[in-house]
Design an enzyme around this catalytic site. Structure first.
Site, PDB file in Angstrom:
ATOM      1  CB  ILE A 170      14.717 -10.122 -13.763  1.00  0.00           C
ATOM      2  CG1 ILE A 170      13.905 -11.421 -13.659  1.00  0.00           C
ATOM      3  CG2 ILE A 170      14.802  -9.431 -12.398  1.00  0.00           C
ATOM      4  CD1 ILE A 170      14.646 -12.558 -12.987  1.00  0.00           C
ATOM      5  CB  ALA A 171       9.826  -8.698 -16.570  1.00  0.00           C
ATOM      6  CG  HIS A 231      20.699  15.031   9.612  1.00  0.00           C
ATOM      7  ND1 HIS A 231      21.055  13.733   9.870  1.00  0.00           N
ATOM      8  CD2 HIS A 231      21.666  15.523   8.800  1.00  0.00           C
ATOM      9  CE1 HIS A 231      22.181  13.446   9.226  1.00  0.00           C
ATOM     10  NE2 HIS A 231      22.576  14.519   8.583  1.00  0.00           N
ATOM     11  CB  THR A 261       6.471  -8.109   0.991  1.00  0.00           C
ATOM     12  OG1 THR A 261       5.767  -9.294   1.372  1.00  0.00           O
ATOM     13  CG2 THR A 261       5.893  -7.546  -0.297  1.00  0.00           C
ATOM     14  N   GLY A 292      15.556  19.727  11.546  1.00  0.00           N
ATOM     15  CA  GLY A 292      14.918  20.287  10.340  1.00  0.00           C
ATOM     16  C   GLY A 292      15.764  20.077   9.104  1.00  0.00           C
ATOM     17  CD  GLU A 310      15.580 -10.447  -6.881  1.00  0.00           C
ATOM     18  OE1 GLU A 310      15.432 -11.425  -7.636  1.00  0.00           O
ATOM     19  OE2 GLU A 310      14.833  -9.449  -6.918  1.00  0.00           O
ATOM     20  CB  ALA A 330       0.882 -11.976 -10.449  1.00  0.00           C
ATOM     21  CD  GLU A 360       1.952 -11.370 -14.992  1.00  0.00           C
ATOM     22  OE1 GLU A 360       0.729 -11.566 -14.726  1.00  0.00           O
ATOM     23  OE2 GLU A 360       2.626 -12.087 -15.729  1.00  0.00           O
TER      24      GLU A 360
HETATM   25  C1  LIG Z   1      11.106   0.130  -6.821  1.00  0.00           C
HETATM   26  C2  LIG Z   1      10.660  -1.279  -7.138  1.00  0.00           C
HETATM   27  C3  LIG Z   1      11.457  -2.080  -7.948  1.00  0.00           C
HETATM   28  C4  LIG Z   1      11.035  -3.363  -8.286  1.00  0.00           C
HETATM   29  N1  LIG Z   1      11.779  -4.093  -9.176  1.00  0.00           N
HETATM   30  C5  LIG Z   1      11.270  -5.267  -9.662  1.00  0.00           C
HETATM   31  C6  LIG Z   1      11.926  -5.956 -10.736  1.00  0.00           C
HETATM   32  O1  LIG Z   1      12.996  -5.539 -11.228  1.00  0.00           O
HETATM   33  N2  LIG Z   1      11.351  -7.081 -11.234  1.00  0.00           N
HETATM   34  C7  LIG Z   1      10.193  -7.586 -10.734  1.00  0.00           C
HETATM   35  O2  LIG Z   1       9.718  -8.593 -11.233  1.00  0.00           O
HETATM   36  N3  LIG Z   1       9.536  -6.956  -9.718  1.00  0.00           N
HETATM   37  C8  LIG Z   1      10.050  -5.810  -9.184  1.00  0.00           C
HETATM   38  N4  LIG Z   1       9.391  -5.133  -8.171  1.00  0.00           N
HETATM   39  C9  LIG Z   1       8.129  -5.682  -7.683  1.00  0.00           C
HETATM   40  C10 LIG Z   1       8.215  -6.227  -6.247  1.00  0.00           C
HETATM   41  O3  LIG Z   1       8.964  -7.400  -6.212  1.00  0.00           O
HETATM   42  C11 LIG Z   1       6.760  -6.402  -5.772  1.00  0.00           C
HETATM   43  O4  LIG Z   1       6.230  -5.095  -5.598  1.00  0.00           O
HETATM   44  C12 LIG Z   1       6.677  -7.208  -4.471  1.00  0.00           C
HETATM   45  O5  LIG Z   1       7.013  -8.550  -4.711  1.00  0.00           O
HETATM   46  C13 LIG Z   1       5.280  -7.133  -3.845  1.00  0.00           C
HETATM   47  O6  LIG Z   1       4.287  -7.425  -4.757  1.00  0.00           O
HETATM   48  P1  LIG Z   1       3.043  -6.425  -4.894  1.00  0.00           P
HETATM   49  O7  LIG Z   1       3.555  -5.056  -5.119  1.00  0.00           O
HETATM   50  O8  LIG Z   1       2.121  -6.990  -5.920  1.00  0.00           O
HETATM   51  O9  LIG Z   1       2.345  -6.429  -3.484  1.00  0.00           O
HETATM   52  P2  LIG Z   1       1.198  -7.446  -2.999  1.00  0.00           P
HETATM   53  O10 LIG Z   1       1.585  -8.833  -3.333  1.00  0.00           O
HETATM   54  O11 LIG Z   1      -0.114  -6.946  -3.513  1.00  0.00           O
HETATM   55  O12 LIG Z   1       1.240  -7.264  -1.426  1.00  0.00           O
HETATM   56  C14 LIG Z   1       0.584  -6.206  -0.742  1.00  0.00           C
HETATM   57  C15 LIG Z   1       0.732  -6.426   0.759  1.00  0.00           C
HETATM   58  O13 LIG Z   1       0.115  -7.663   1.144  1.00  0.00           O
HETATM   59  C16 LIG Z   1       1.051  -8.487   1.804  1.00  0.00           C
HETATM   60  N5  LIG Z   1       0.849  -9.889   1.411  1.00  0.00           N
HETATM   61  C17 LIG Z   1       0.543 -10.375   0.181  1.00  0.00           C
HETATM   62  N6  LIG Z   1       0.462 -11.718   0.210  1.00  0.00           N
HETATM   63  C18 LIG Z   1       0.740 -12.090   1.489  1.00  0.00           C
HETATM   64  C19 LIG Z   1       0.829 -13.348   2.144  1.00  0.00           C
HETATM   65  N7  LIG Z   1       0.618 -14.503   1.501  1.00  0.00           N
HETATM   66  N8  LIG Z   1       1.133 -13.355   3.449  1.00  0.00           N
HETATM   67  C20 LIG Z   1       1.358 -12.203   4.129  1.00  0.00           C
HETATM   68  N9  LIG Z   1       1.285 -10.980   3.555  1.00  0.00           N
HETATM   69  C21 LIG Z   1       0.984 -10.920   2.251  1.00  0.00           C
HETATM   70  C22 LIG Z   1       2.421  -8.028   1.281  1.00  0.00           C
HETATM   71  O14 LIG Z   1       3.437  -8.369   2.208  1.00  0.00           O
HETATM   72  C23 LIG Z   1       2.193  -6.532   1.185  1.00  0.00           C
HETATM   73  O15 LIG Z   1       2.393  -5.933   2.428  1.00  0.00           O
HETATM   74  C24 LIG Z   1       9.819  -3.874  -7.769  1.00  0.00           C
HETATM   75  C25 LIG Z   1       9.053  -3.077  -6.923  1.00  0.00           C
HETATM   76  C26 LIG Z   1       9.444  -1.797  -6.616  1.00  0.00           C
HETATM   77  C27 LIG Z   1       8.553  -0.951  -5.751  1.00  0.00           C
END
Ligand SMILES: Cc1cc2nc3c(=O)[nH]c(=O)nc-3n(C[C@H](O)[C@H](O)[C@H](O)COP(=O)(O)OP(=O)(O)OC[C@H]3O[C@@H](n4cnc5c(N)ncnc54)[C@H](O)[C@@H]3O)c2cc1C
Length: 380
Positions: free
Chosen positions: A123-124, A339, A366, A341, A243, A130, A127
């Site tokens: 699922i995508a 554990h 998050t 070292g 999810e 975003a 961005e």
């Molecule tokens: C290993 C991995 C697998 C993933 N798999 C998928 C997938 O299959 N499909 C998919 O679509 N996405 C996937 N993701 C993406 C994931 O859902 C996003 O990384 C996540 O939603 C955070 O978005 P961001 O990385 O843009 O962080 P940002 O939105 O840039 O956030 C950065 C920091 O700011 C904080 N923050 C941002 N806005 C607010 C707010 N309004 N209030 C308080 N704090 C805020 C966040 O909590 C975070 O600490 C994956 C990510 C990883 C690392």
């Protein structure tokens, strides 16, 4: 009293899953971690055994099974201490969109292949600009009669490289409202203009492929839209509850597994002539972890039961997602500490478990976003 009502049929299924993972998954995990990928043959074998998409109705090749079967596969997978074979993502996050919102012919076309493991899904949503703010996605899906033209870039997509079928969130550039403009589409991997551009190198989850995907004038039939036009954002909100619950289940099961590994280690290794488990503060560290894990287990089992009854538990799941994932990270830290070292050496499974815990607080929304959702629905 147990909160979840596992029947004899559930228990027999669990036994089969456990035996299968012991034979066909655990022995290969180190190799898959090095290769950065789980072979498709493992997905096929999962399908053959009936361990994928158990909730899919029988008319589309599934078991029409209750959610406890998904819980069993997810918890047993945690015992394998790796994340590459992302069956919970496929079976319980992506495929439910097709089951709930796909047109009849779409369900007939794709669901049997998802159940058999011939098709891996992803699922995508996210961005480069975003993630937390899903309403600001810029990938466009412009509908021209029977055709939809997609342009944009997605990142961090789990199963991104291996996926055969993608649920894609994109916006209609002709609709101004940021929520009403979002739709979900099914895109097959071999569609012209859909490129799996880059496999991301991550600090953990090494056997799970996570990718950046690019769409350049990618054309799909408009029949590939899920649900009615303009309802994509609302479908996401509806399905994100399950999810996030999956993440809670993974966090508690992983914490149980880490404690189990650590107890075994601490009972075997000695210091000052006694097992580590009995030395100094170690006893209390172990009790602290066991207490937190039991609290997490009780809460998550209640969430599972409520979810299965169809209750709206958006506040509780948001609380659960942030609390259980932070608890799992605390447990991982303490387990490495116990554990010594050896905990920092790759040959000890706890090192991988510690690395793999870190992302739980970030994906599926998050933990800060979880607190924001809970606060909003509590009227704060
Ligand atoms: C290993 C991995 C697998 C993933 N798999 C998928 C997938 O299959 N499909 C998919 O679509 N996405 C996937 N993701 C993406 C994931 O859902 C996003 O990384 C996540 O939603 C955070 O978005 P961001 O990385 O843009 O962080 P940002 O939105 O840039 O956030 C950065 C920091 O700011 C904080 N923050 C941002 N806005 C607010 C707010 N309004 N209030 C308080 N704090 C805020 C966040 O909590 C975070 O600490 C994956 C990510 C990883 C690392």
């Amino acid at each position: 009293m147990d909160i979840l009502k596992y029947t004899e049929a559930h228990n027999q299924f669990k036994e089969r899953v456990r035996l299968f993972f012991e034979r066909a998954v655990t022995p290969f995990v180190d190799r898959w971690e090095r290769q950065g990928m789980v072979p498709r043959s493992a997905w096929k074998r999962m399908g053959e055994e009936g361990f994928l998409c158990m909730g899919v109705p029988a008319e589309y090749g599934g078991m029409g099974a209750d959610f406890l079967y998904s819980v069993i596969v997810t918890e047993e997978l945690s015992r394998t201490n790796h994340t590459g074979l992302a069956a919970p993502l496929h079976s319980d996050v992506v495929v439910p969109y097709i089951v709930s919102f796909g047109a009849e012919e779409v369900k007939k076309q794709y669901l049997p292949l998802c159940v058999s493991g011939e098709m891996i899904t992803a699922i995508a949503m996210t961005e480069p600009d975003a993630g937390s703010d899903l309403a600001s996605i810029t990938t466009t899906a412009a509908e021209y009669g029977d055709e939809v033209v997609i342009n944009g870039r997605k990142t961090f997509i789990s199963n991104g490289i291996q996926c055969d079928l993608l649920v894609l969130a994109a916006r209609d550039p002709a609709v101004a409202d940021p929520y009403m403009s979002v739709d979900l589409y099914l895109v097959e991997a071999d569609t012209k203009g859909f490129d799996k551009e880059k496999k991301l190198a991550k600090m953990g989850w090494h056997s799970q492929d996570t990718a950046e995907l690019v769409f350049t004038d990618c054309r799909i039939p408009s029949g590939n839209r899920l649900g009615r036009k303009g309802s994509g954002f609302f479908m996401l909100m509806e399905k994100l509850q399950q999810e996030r619950l999956m993440v809670c289940i993974i966090a508690v099961a992983a914490a149980e597994q880490m404690l189990d590994m650590t107890l075994k280690y601490c009972q075997k290794k000695t210091d000052f002539g006694r097992p580590l488990a009995k030395v100094g503060d170690n006893r209390f560290k172990i009790v602290d972890m066991a207490t937190e894990i039991k609290l997490g287990r009780t809460f998550v089992d209640k969430l599972i039961a409520d979810h299965m009854e169809g209750k709206n538990i958006v506040i509780e799941v948001s609380m659960g997602k942030y609390w259980t994932t932070e608890m799992a990270m605390r447990v991982a830290d303490q387990c490495v500490e116990l554990h010594g070292g050896n905990g920092c050496c790759e040959e000890n499974s706890i090192a991988r478990a510690w690395r793999d815990m870190r992302v739980l607080s970030i994906f599926a929304g998050t933990n800060e976003i979880m607190k924001g959702i809970a606060a909003k629905f509590m009227g704060l």
